[in-house]
Motif scaffolding. Structure first.
Motif, mmCIF file in Angstrom:
data_model
loop_
_atom_site.group_PDB
_atom_site.id
_atom_site.type_symbol
_atom_site.label_atom_id
_atom_site.label_comp_id
_atom_site.label_asym_id
_atom_site.label_seq_id
_atom_site.Cartn_x
_atom_site.Cartn_y
_atom_site.Cartn_z
ATOM 1 N N ALA A 300 0.838 -1.201 0.000
ATOM 2 C CA ALA A 300 0.000 0.000 0.000
ATOM 3 C C ALA A 300 0.877 1.257 0.000
ATOM 4 N N GLU A 301 1.938 1.222 0.775
ATOM 5 C CA GLU A 301 2.795 2.396 0.928
ATOM 6 C C GLU A 301 3.612 2.664 -0.341
ATOM 7 N N LEU A 302 4.013 1.558 -1.017
ATOM 8 C CA LEU A 302 4.839 1.709 -2.227
ATOM 9 C C LEU A 302 3.995 1.859 -3.489
ATOM 10 N N GLY A 303 2.670 1.668 -3.352
ATOM 11 C CA GLY A 303 1.806 1.704 -4.531
ATOM 12 C C GLY A 303 2.041 0.487 -5.413
ATOM 13 N N GLY A 304 2.136 -0.699 -4.787
ATOM 14 C CA GLY A 304 2.383 -1.953 -5.530
ATOM 15 C C GLY A 304 3.823 -2.402 -5.356
ATOM 16 N N LEU A 305 4.059 -3.667 -5.679
ATOM 17 C CA LEU A 305 5.401 -4.228 -5.485
ATOM 18 C C LEU A 305 6.147 -4.422 -6.796
ATOM 19 N N SER A 306 5.405 -4.538 -7.876
ATOM 20 C CA SER A 306 6.018 -4.880 -9.153
ATOM 21 C C SER A 306 7.109 -3.877 -9.557
ATOM 22 N N GLY A 307 8.299 -4.409 -9.810
ATOM 23 C CA GLY A 307 9.413 -3.573 -10.257
ATOM 24 C C GLY A 307 10.093 -2.796 -9.140
ATOM 25 N N LYS A 308 9.575 -2.894 -7.912
ATOM 26 C CA LYS A 308 10.151 -2.121 -6.802
ATOM 27 C C LYS A 308 11.386 -2.847 -6.254
ATOM 28 N N LYS A 309 12.383 -2.058 -5.879
ATOM 29 C CA LYS A 309 13.593 -2.660 -5.305
ATOM 30 C C LYS A 309 13.452 -2.625 -3.777
ATOM 31 N N ILE A 310 13.521 -3.816 -3.168
ATOM 32 C CA ILE A 310 13.301 -3.915 -1.711
ATOM 33 C C ILE A 310 14.465 -4.661 -1.062
ATOM 34 N N GLY A 311 14.985 -4.093 0.004
ATOM 35 C CA GLY A 311 16.006 -4.786 0.795
ATOM 36 C C GLY A 311 15.324 -5.433 2.001
ATOM 37 N N VAL A 312 15.700 -6.667 2.331
ATOM 38 C CA VAL A 312 15.110 -7.317 3.512
ATOM 39 C C VAL A 312 16.231 -7.713 4.461
ATOM 40 N N LEU A 313 16.128 -7.250 5.684
ATOM 41 C CA LEU A 313 17.119 -7.611 6.704
ATOM 42 C C LEU A 313 16.561 -8.750 7.533
ATOM 43 N N GLY A 314 17.173 -9.916 7.396
ATOM 44 C CA GLY A 314 16.747 -11.078 8.173
ATOM 45 C C GLY A 314 16.122 -12.152 7.312
ATOM 46 N N VAL A 315 16.528 -13.386 7.586
ATOM 47 C CA VAL A 315 15.991 -14.569 6.914
ATOM 48 C C VAL A 315 15.555 -15.588 7.978
ATOM 49 N N ALA A 316 16.334 -15.666 9.064
ATOM 50 C CA ALA A 316 16.050 -16.626 10.134
ATOM 51 C C ALA A 316 14.692 -16.321 10.777
ATOM 52 N N ALA A 399 17.657 4.212 -2.367
ATOM 53 C CA ALA A 399 17.106 5.165 -3.338
ATOM 54 C C ALA A 399 15.849 5.819 -2.753
ATOM 55 N N GLY A 400 15.095 5.061 -1.960
ATOM 56 C CA GLY A 400 13.882 5.580 -1.338
ATOM 57 C C GLY A 400 14.099 5.826 0.151
ATOM 58 N N ASN A 401 13.010 6.018 0.878
ATOM 59 C CA ASN A 401 13.182 6.340 2.299
ATOM 60 C C ASN A 401 12.191 5.592 3.208
ATOM 61 N N LEU A 402 11.712 4.432 2.736
ATOM 62 C CA LEU A 402 10.704 3.709 3.528
ATOM 63 C C LEU A 402 11.323 2.546 4.301
ATOM 64 N N ILE A 403 11.045 2.515 5.606
ATOM 65 C CA ILE A 403 11.424 1.344 6.408
ATOM 66 C C ILE A 403 10.152 0.712 6.949
ATOM 67 N N MET A 404 9.983 -0.592 6.694
ATOM 68 C CA MET A 404 8.893 -1.355 7.320
ATOM 69 C C MET A 404 9.566 -2.232 8.376
#
Ligand SMILES: NC(=O)c1ccc[n+]([C@@H]2O[C@H](COP(=O)([O-])OP(=O)(O)OC[C@H]3O[C@@H](n4cnc5c(N)ncnc54)[C@H](O)[C@@H]3O)[C@@H](O)[C@H]2O)c1
Length: 428
Positions: A300-316, A399-404
């Protein structure tokens, strides 16, 4: 005391190393030859705080050894602990093949009286099942005890050495006495009960904790909608000793190798006896919602996910472990990938493995590299290092400024001061 541990995974290896440290002579047996070969070279098959040093110390002192051979490990053992996996079968019941095979191999190698102590989390009635299997292959005298394990990954050594209680489920005075001696150096309540109650206590415990987490997540979602703060609500609740502060941290839900399968098994057990288990079923439904809500908010915040570059911290599935079984982080990453996002992840110990998780994703070697060029960053696992991120550096990399922040780890004010749009669980 001579002890054999059958199954050298998280529970077996930690229990074996700790029992050796208490002065017992311990042999850890596993059918996985690669795992035992690694352990014989001093290489830990899992990441667990303090474990490597503990193993090395006790191997060095001659109190701890590893083998794939039941013929080497079982004869002469006074206590044989079963610590093999009890995964979910496709219908939600417990796949007992490893327990059955372990019981048979133990029985075939008994050379005198021994106590078979079941540490694996198993359905009610397993003690009787193990008795039958062992009886069918040996004439030796033995007792079976239910001895469920409550250690937590990430703090397992400390949990084993300083437990809140040890449960001994048995009707045999001789077995109870021996189990008391085994654990004599550990100062905690030793709760003696019948085997069926001991087996059920473990499932009831994990299911209750899962319910507690799901409950606070339900409250958290409501907080987001009505403008309250889940941490404040949790403090207000947890200060009441009837509720307690633990397990009231809102987040992406529970995961790991235990809660999801144990909750399933608990529900299945109820169903088998005609009980709908409405409380536990709802906790499970809420858990699915908690994960997908993180991705929904991000979307909702990004206006969709398609084509967006997202970093994820954590897998465990949580901090302090490399375990990715039923990890909320894995589901979050998967949903982002399936939604068409370009995802890069970082975790100091855990990885997304295509053969296990069914999808591929890029990994980087630091949180800042994973954030590089990203429009949004998701904090999916509560590793300590994420609490002390250099937010300025992070902001410059992105490039952006959003943290979830799905773990409510970061400092809101500091994040906003560094120019982030900061979203967290349970706060508007
Ligand atoms: N991981 C935890 O935090 C935790 C905590 C409490 C209880 N438990 C319970 O303890 C049990 C073990 O869990 P785990 O996480 O250690 O599992 P795991 O998968 O890490 O380890 C199980 C080990 O058993 C071995 N094994 C399988 N069949 C065998 C056999 N016939 N003989 C010898 N070895 C065999 C496997 O090779 C594996 O190394 C489960 O029932 C689990 O629910 C786990």
């Amino acid at each position: 005391m001579k002890v054999a541990i059958v199954g050298t995974g998280y529970v077996g290896l930690v229990s074996g190393a700790c029992l050796a440290d208490l002065g017992h002579s311990v042999v850890c047996i596993d059918t996985d030859e690669r795992k035992i070969a690694k352990l014989l070279q001093g290489i830990m098959p899992i990441y667990e705080k303090d474990l490597e040093e503990l193993v090395a110390r006790n191997v060095g002192a001659g109190r701890l050894s590893f083998t794939t051979s039941f013929a080497v490990g079982i004869p002469g053992a006074e206590v044989v602990s079963i610590a093999v996996g009890t995964p979910s079968a496709p219908d939600g019941s417990v796949d007992m093949q490893f327990v059955d095979a372990a019981a048979k191999a133990i029985g075939e190698n008994l050379t005198g009286y021994a106590i078979i102590a079941d540490k694996s989390t198993v359905p009610v009635g397993t003690s009787e099942r193990v008795v039958e299997i062992i009886k069918s292959v040996t004439q030796q005298d033995f007792d079976v005890v239910s001895n469920p394990e409550f250690l937590r990954e990430g703090t397992s050594v400390q949990d084993f050495m300083k437990p809140t209680r040890i449960i001994i489920g048995s009707g045999s005075a001789r077995a109870i006495e021996t189990m008391r001696s085994l654990y004599a150096p550990i100062d905690c309540a030793k709760l003696v009960m019948d085997a069926r109650s001991a087996e059920l206590a473990k499932y009831a415990c994990n299911s209750f904790l899962a319910v507690k987490i799901s409950f606070i997540n339900e409250v958290a979602h409501l907080c987001e909608m009505i403008g309250a703060d889940v941490d404040a609500v949790a403090e207000g609740m947890g200060s009441d000793p009837r509720i307690g502060k633990d397990f009231l941290r809102a987040g992406p839900g529970w995961g790991g190798g235990c809660f999801p399968k144990d909750v399933k098994a608990f529900i299945k057990l109820g169903a088998e006896h005609g009980h709908p288990m409405p409380v536990t079923n709802s906790a499970q439904a809420m858990n699915r919602l908690a994960r997908s809500r993180i991705v929904e908010r991000l979307k909702a915040e990004l206006g969709g996910l398609s084509g967006k570059k997202i970093g994820v911290l954590g897998v465990a599935y949580k901090g302090g472990t490399d375990d990715t079984r039923e990890s909320p982080a894995i589901d979050i990453i998967r949903e982002c990938v399936e939604g068409g996002a370009e995802v890069t992840v970082y975790d100091q110990e855990a990885r997304v493995v295509p053969e296990i998780h069914g999808f591929e994703v890029a990994h980087d070697d630091s949180p800042y590299e994973a954030a590089n060029g990203a429009e949004a960053l998701v904090v999916a696992t509560e590793w300590e290092e994420f609490k002390v991120l250099d937010l300025e550096k992070l902001k410059q990399a992105m490039a952006g400024n959003l943290i979830m922040d799905a773990r409510n780890l970061l400092d809101k004010e500091a994040a906003e001061k560094s120019g982030f749009r900061y979203m967290r669980v349970g706060k508007r």
